[in-house]
Scaffold this motif. Sequence first.
Motif: not given
Length: 175
Positions: A84-93
């Motif tokens: 199971y893979v969970y993606f909790y967030g992202w950010e544009k750098l």
Amino acid sequence: MKKKILFFLLVSGLSFSQQKNLKITDLPPKSEDFTFPKVSYPEKPLIENKINTFLQVNQLEYIPGSKISPSQLVSTGKTSYFNYVYFYGWEKLETPKNILSIAINGEASGAYPEGFDIWKNFDLRTGNLINAKDLFQPNSIKTVENLIQKTIKKKVNDFLTELKSEKNSSEKVLE
């Protein structure tokens, strides 16, 4: 002379506004365990499509436009990882004008959950992924890899030295 300055200002304004028109939102369906980036770049739809396709195929094993939900395979453990893979967030750098850098964080669950951070960099002129090979000459890559290995080894050794120096070490620390 005035025409050249005016032309320069026009070109500069267009190139600096290039990233202002690029937006990143959450790929639906957003949930507590699934927050994944979706790039919107109206001026360059082919580049937008190329970046989104790469990210979704590479990380979600999802082909954009498929009938299933983008999160279905990763959230049910039906990817090639069998986890199971969970993606909790992202950010544009913050980057120079022709580069898009996205940081994605999440967690993969198998026998034990393990957090991860992924950084992907794209050339906004072509939509291509930027790799270390694109940034360094072939003979320099090995030098950079060796510097990274030395830094990691030093951090591990410093941590082990610190653990060994603790006066009242618990059994867990000693292990």
